[in-house]
Design an enzyme around this catalytic site. Sequence first.
Site, PDB file in Angstrom:
ATOM      1  N   HIS A 107      -1.203  -7.973   5.462  1.00  0.00           N
ATOM      2  CA  HIS A 107      -0.130  -7.857   5.921  1.00  0.00           C
ATOM      3  C   HIS A 107      -0.584  -6.149   7.709  1.00  0.00           C
ATOM      4  O   HIS A 107       0.946  -5.867   7.642  1.00  0.00           O
ATOM      5  CB  HIS A 107       0.714  -6.954   4.950  1.00  0.00           C
ATOM      6  CG  HIS A 107       1.464  -8.376   4.538  1.00  0.00           C
ATOM      7  ND1 HIS A 107       0.481  -9.623   3.821  1.00  0.00           N
ATOM      8  CD2 HIS A 107       2.702  -8.869   4.584  1.00  0.00           C
ATOM      9  CE1 HIS A 107       1.167 -10.136   3.345  1.00  0.00           C
ATOM     10  NE2 HIS A 107       2.938 -10.638   3.800  1.00  0.00           N
ATOM     11  N   ASP A 186       8.895  -0.245   1.011  1.00  0.00           N
ATOM     12  CA  ASP A 186       9.575  -1.592   1.270  1.00  0.00           C
ATOM     13  C   ASP A 186       9.471  -2.630   1.156  1.00  0.00           C
ATOM     14  O   ASP A 186      10.473  -3.456  -0.311  1.00  0.00           O
ATOM     15  CB  ASP A 186      10.577  -1.450   2.706  1.00  0.00           C
ATOM     16  CG  ASP A 186      11.041  -0.019   3.184  1.00  0.00           C
ATOM     17  OD1 ASP A 186      10.802   0.692   2.590  1.00  0.00           O
ATOM     18  OD2 ASP A 186      11.494   0.257   4.588  1.00  0.00           O
ATOM     19  N   GLU A 302      16.606   5.653   3.282  1.00  0.00           N
ATOM     20  CA  GLU A 302      16.454   5.656   4.341  1.00  0.00           C
ATOM     21  C   GLU A 302      17.695   5.556   5.711  1.00  0.00           C
ATOM     22  O   GLU A 302      18.755   5.897   5.375  1.00  0.00           O
ATOM     23  CB  GLU A 302      15.666   3.917   4.416  1.00  0.00           C
ATOM     24  CG  GLU A 302      14.301   4.396   3.333  1.00  0.00           C
ATOM     25  CD  GLU A 302      13.596   3.142   4.097  1.00  0.00           C
ATOM     26  OE1 GLU A 302      14.071   1.877   4.384  1.00  0.00           O
ATOM     27  OE2 GLU A 302      12.520   2.772   3.620  1.00  0.00           O
TER      28      GLU A 302
HETATM   29  P1  FAD Z   1      -4.618  -5.713   4.688  1.00  0.00           P
HETATM   30  O1  FAD Z   1      -3.826  -5.938   6.239  1.00  0.00           O
HETATM   31  O2  FAD Z   1      -5.157  -6.126   4.278  1.00  0.00           O
HETATM   32  O3  FAD Z   1      -5.637  -4.137   5.283  1.00  0.00           O
HETATM   33  C1  FAD Z   1      -4.828  -3.155   6.307  1.00  0.00           C
HETATM   34  C2  FAD Z   1      -6.452  -2.630   6.718  1.00  0.00           C
HETATM   35  O4  FAD Z   1      -6.499  -1.198   4.975  1.00  0.00           O
HETATM   36  C3  FAD Z   1      -7.552  -2.434   6.772  1.00  0.00           C
HETATM   37  O5  FAD Z   1      -8.250  -2.302   8.000  1.00  0.00           O
HETATM   38  C4  FAD Z   1      -8.692  -2.971   5.693  1.00  0.00           C
HETATM   39  O6  FAD Z   1      -9.483  -3.427   6.152  1.00  0.00           O
HETATM   40  C5  FAD Z   1      -8.553  -1.763   4.370  1.00  0.00           C
HETATM   41  N1  FAD Z   1      -8.298  -1.995   3.758  1.00  0.00           N
HETATM   42  C6  FAD Z   1      -7.580  -3.605   2.674  1.00  0.00           C
HETATM   43  N2  FAD Z   1      -7.844  -3.608   1.483  1.00  0.00           N
HETATM   44  C7  FAD Z   1      -8.835  -2.187   0.974  1.00  0.00           C
HETATM   45  C8  FAD Z   1      -9.250  -1.211   0.406  1.00  0.00           C
HETATM   46  N3  FAD Z   1      -9.038  -2.256  -0.792  1.00  0.00           N
HETATM   47  N4  FAD Z   1     -10.694  -0.145   0.229  1.00  0.00           N
HETATM   48  C9  FAD Z   1     -10.378  -0.138   1.805  1.00  0.00           C
HETATM   49  N5  FAD Z   1      -9.855  -0.695   2.680  1.00  0.00           N
HETATM   50  C10 FAD Z   1      -8.365  -1.149   2.631  1.00  0.00           C
HETATM   51  N6  FAD Z   1       4.277   0.146   5.349  1.00  0.00           N
HETATM   52  C11 FAD Z   1       4.314   0.661   5.055  1.00  0.00           C
HETATM   53  O7  FAD Z   1       3.915   2.211   4.146  1.00  0.00           O
HETATM   54  N7  FAD Z   1       6.044   0.882   3.847  1.00  0.00           N
HETATM   55  C12 FAD Z   1       6.459   0.254   4.278  1.00  0.00           C
HETATM   56  O8  FAD Z   1       7.808  -0.267   3.612  1.00  0.00           O
HETATM   57  C13 FAD Z   1       5.581  -1.389   4.859  1.00  0.00           C
HETATM   58  N8  FAD Z   1       6.447  -2.254   4.738  1.00  0.00           N
HETATM   59  C14 FAD Z   1       5.757  -3.385   5.003  1.00  0.00           C
HETATM   60  C15 FAD Z   1       6.634  -4.820   5.436  1.00  0.00           C
HETATM   61  C16 FAD Z   1       5.518  -5.605   6.092  1.00  0.00           C
HETATM   62  C17 FAD Z   1       6.460  -7.365   5.811  1.00  0.00           C
HETATM   63  C18 FAD Z   1       4.578  -5.663   6.269  1.00  0.00           C
HETATM   64  C19 FAD Z   1       3.578  -6.667   6.969  1.00  0.00           C
HETATM   65  C20 FAD Z   1       4.053  -4.279   6.504  1.00  0.00           C
HETATM   66  C21 FAD Z   1       5.113  -3.189   6.153  1.00  0.00           C
HETATM   67  N9  FAD Z   1       3.574  -2.108   5.704  1.00  0.00           N
HETATM   68  C22 FAD Z   1       4.556  -0.849   5.144  1.00  0.00           C
HETATM   69  C23 FAD Z   1       2.707  -1.972   6.118  1.00  0.00           C
HETATM   70  C24 FAD Z   1       1.737  -2.018   5.678  1.00  0.00           C
HETATM   71  O9  FAD Z   1       1.732  -0.546   4.292  1.00  0.00           O
HETATM   72  C25 FAD Z   1       0.035  -1.782   6.002  1.00  0.00           C
HETATM   73  O10 FAD Z   1       0.081  -3.143   7.064  1.00  0.00           O
HETATM   74  C26 FAD Z   1      -0.944  -2.206   4.668  1.00  0.00           C
HETATM   75  O11 FAD Z   1      -1.987  -1.978   5.712  1.00  0.00           O
HETATM   76  C27 FAD Z   1      -0.363  -4.102   4.435  1.00  0.00           C
HETATM   77  O12 FAD Z   1      -2.042  -4.002   3.288  1.00  0.00           O
HETATM   78  P2  FAD Z   1      -2.527  -5.287   3.161  1.00  0.00           P
HETATM   79  O13 FAD Z   1      -2.848  -5.364   1.580  1.00  0.00           O
HETATM   80  O14 FAD Z   1      -1.424  -6.223   3.416  1.00  0.00           O
HETATM   81  O15 FAD Z   1      -3.572  -3.955   4.372  1.00  0.00           O
END
Ligand code: FAD
Length: 564
Positions: A107, A186, A302
């Site tokens: 994400h 969120d 918020e």
């Molecule tokens: P990914 O996109 O898969 O990875 C993100 C980064 O983390 C990459 O660099 C990856 O290499 C690294 N990574 C992934 N897993 C690990 C691991 N296990 N160990 C070490 N590094 C790792 N953020 C907020 O803070 N608050 C919110 O309310 C919020 N709402 C969101 C709502 C939506 C609809 C979306 C799309 C995003 C939102 N986000 C929010 C942002 C979100 O927290 C970040 O984009 C987060 O990185 C997404 O998590 P993911 O598991 O999809 O990570």
Amino acid sequence: MSSSMATKLLLLLCFVICRLISTVGSTMEMVDPLEKVELVRLGLESQLKLSIDPTDMEAASLDFGGMVRARPFAVLHPTSADDVARMVRAVYESTHGLTVSAKGHGHSINGQAQTDNGVVIEMSNGFLKSANDDKAMRPSRPPSSVVLGVGGSEDSKYVDVWGGELWIELLTSTLEYGLAPKSWTDYLYLSVGGTLSNAGISGQAFHHGPQISNVYELDVVTGKGELLTCSEEQNSELFHSVLGGLGQFGIITRARIALEPAPQRVRWIRVLYSNFSAFTNDQEYLISLHGRPTSEKFDYLEGFVIVDEGLINNWRSSFFSPRNPVKITSLSSNGSVLYCLEITKNYDEYTADTVDQEVEALLKKLSFIPASVFTTDLPYVYFLDRVHKAELKLRSKGLWDVPHPWLNLFVPKSKIDEFDQGVFKGILGNKTSGPILIYPMNKNKWDDRSSVVTIDEEVFYLVALLRSALDSGDDTQTLEYLIDQNRRILDFCRDAGIGVKQYLPNYNTQEEWMDHFGDKWDLFLHRKIQFDPKRILAPGQRIFPASLPSSSPATSSSSSSSFS
Ligand code: FAD
């Protein structure tokens, strides 16, 4: 197959030959590249399930942002922390400059979890997939993935969770014990490792701090392939580095997350303002109550900017209760900008009798537009999972899988009025192409030893422009327009000396990254040299240039100059 793809596969093959395939050994030299790849795949199946399946490769090339696409050489679906460690160690010991990107739920917005010269480790989907395929393949992971801390006070309750677990899965598991994490995002379809690599913020952050302030312990695979446990007491430098570390120092395979008794229900309230200062004064007043007893403060705070009531601008927040028949448009004069404060109060059967009075006492202190109170009441889990409901609505209209040029900024409290004038009322005018969140947090709830960058003021705001680019015929909704508008906002902030910092940062050059980290850059660089000397991890963040192939695995670890 393109020649660049074949080259990539060859590179992958070379390092894998050295590490993993004792069965085929020297006979590899005599077969052609495609057969080698097949042998690699077969060989790996007995040890590490590397996949070059087109579906896996395609999934690993995409993210929520929909703007960046990088295809890895292969994908690993780990079944344990040991798998992750073996994969990273193999890359660390190879001499081909390969990289490893942990992917949570993908994400990210700008390709942060991608790589085009190495392996993507699917921490979330991959695990679920392999766990379903073959339940016997769960050696090192706790059977239910949730282990509750036993003994101790209520405060020391915790859950041990796989790094790729989604927060929604975690919530479901802990609720079985009447417990829940304290600090949230969120949206819950994000992985634990993914949000802890950034910070993880939501309306609870003003009194619990971000998610990274609510972790007791981690298991981490460093860039050298070592699997280490870390906490405040043990390997503390690694612990603080990884939290908010953008995946640069290690892959989180287990996190120990603080829990609290889960509330049963939530009173969810929204009030409107036409005056920006009144809105922010009230927000700041409410977060200043963080140290008060639970009955004297809200549990979540918020806010958002209301520009118009269309779906794409309000998908995150589509409740305005039918019990409150006020039309929002009737409250804004000449289509001007309105601001909505969003607060909640948690309660259960023991506090149900007093929740009304507590809410009323708090609302009395605020200066919102009198007729603009919107209230609803719902189970705690529905409140936490509210954005998923909105996701389903957008999906049904084909509006979820579109490009998302999001911009998330931390803005100093001292400059928030200027930001309002210059951005909300200036650059954006009445067009936003997505929700705009705005809420303050208390800096003292953030641990400065972590890697995340915030603002040097006691109170700072998150401003999140959650935009969707649409092909609707309206020029102001196109991807190009929105990307340019993001640039104009950042230029304005720089020229006006607003001093913003990007949350979920995205830069292209190391100079920009150095500027982003400011005083923290030296520490960040030092940590990189210590924990990921060959710059293997999370290349999609584009912070450190790729390591060149070398003949000796450890040569790049000796000097900081190799990073510049
Ligand atoms: P990914 O996109 O898969 O990875 C993100 C980064 O983390 C990459 O660099 C990856 O290499 C690294 N990574 C992934 N897993 C690990 C691991 N296990 N160990 C070490 N590094 C790792 N953020 C907020 O803070 N608050 C919110 O309310 C919020 N709402 C969101 C709502 C939506 C609809 C979306 C799309 C995003 C939102 N986000 C929010 C942002 C979100 O927290 C970040 O984009 C987060 O990185 C997404 O998590 P993911 O598991 O999809 O990570």
